[in-house]
Design a protein around this motif. Structure first.
Motif, PDB file in Angstrom:
ATOM      1  N   ASP A 172     -15.929 -26.728  -1.818  1.00 22.90           N
ATOM      2  CA  ASP A 172     -16.351 -28.072  -1.161  1.00 22.90           C
ATOM      3  C   ASP A 172     -14.876 -28.366  -0.582  1.00 22.90           C
ATOM      4  N   THR A 231     -14.515 -31.524   0.914  1.00 19.81           N
ATOM      5  CA  THR A 231     -14.726 -32.786   1.387  1.00 19.81           C
ATOM      6  C   THR A 231     -14.761 -33.830   0.107  1.00 19.81           C
ATOM      7  N   GLN A 247     -25.718 -29.957  -1.995  1.00 20.59           N
ATOM      8  CA  GLN A 247     -25.491 -30.691  -0.549  1.00 20.59           C
ATOM      9  C   GLN A 247     -23.984 -31.147  -0.522  1.00 20.59           C
ATOM     10  N   ASN A 262     -19.877 -27.230   1.397  1.00 19.21           N
ATOM     11  CA  ASN A 262     -19.816 -27.078   2.714  1.00 19.21           C
ATOM     12  C   ASN A 262     -19.568 -25.593   3.150  1.00 19.21           C
TER      13      ASN A 262
END
Length: 125
Positions: A97, A99, A110, A113
């Motif tokens: 991840d 973000t 979800q 990424n």
């Protein structure tokens, strides 16, 4: 961009141990957290363990006490799996991840990424 390469999967007998490795490359400084997920045929992808900056981690209840996640300074991330059971059989995938979305939900796919291709773990007698 970040590339993740998993290794260490194998076929083992129940009660055995394995250590999976996830090696990130590319823009690794952008990585916030790294997680291990697994997916068995016909089942949904399941979060197994996540590690955050500073070493904080979450481990799924289904593997707590048997699996441990760790990380070195290069962000190579390891999943030590002990007392393996047949129900641990799955493709194990590493996810990163960049973000910080995983702050809100560690095991929501979800929120990651970047994904590796996976390494197969089979537990069978």
């Amino acid at each position: 961009q970040v590339r993740l390469v998993e290794s260490g999967g194998a076929s083992v007998q129940p009660g055995g141990s394995l250590r999976l490795s996830c090696a990130p490359s590319g823009s690794t400084r952008s990585i916030y957290s790294i997680a291990w997920f697994r997916q068995a045929p016909g089942k949904e992808r399941e979060g197994v363990a996540t590690i955050y900056p500073g070493g904080g981690s979450f481990v799924a209840d289904s593997v707590k006490g048997r699996f441990t996640i760790s990380q070195d300074k290069a962000k190579n991330t390891y999943l030590q799996m002990n007392s393996l059971k047949p129900e641990d059989t799955a493709m194990y995938l590493c996810a990163a991840d960049s973000t910080r979305a995983s702050m809100m939900a560690a095991f929501s796919a979800q929120n990651y990424n970047y994904w590796g291709q996976g390494t197969q773990v089979t537990v069978s007698s």
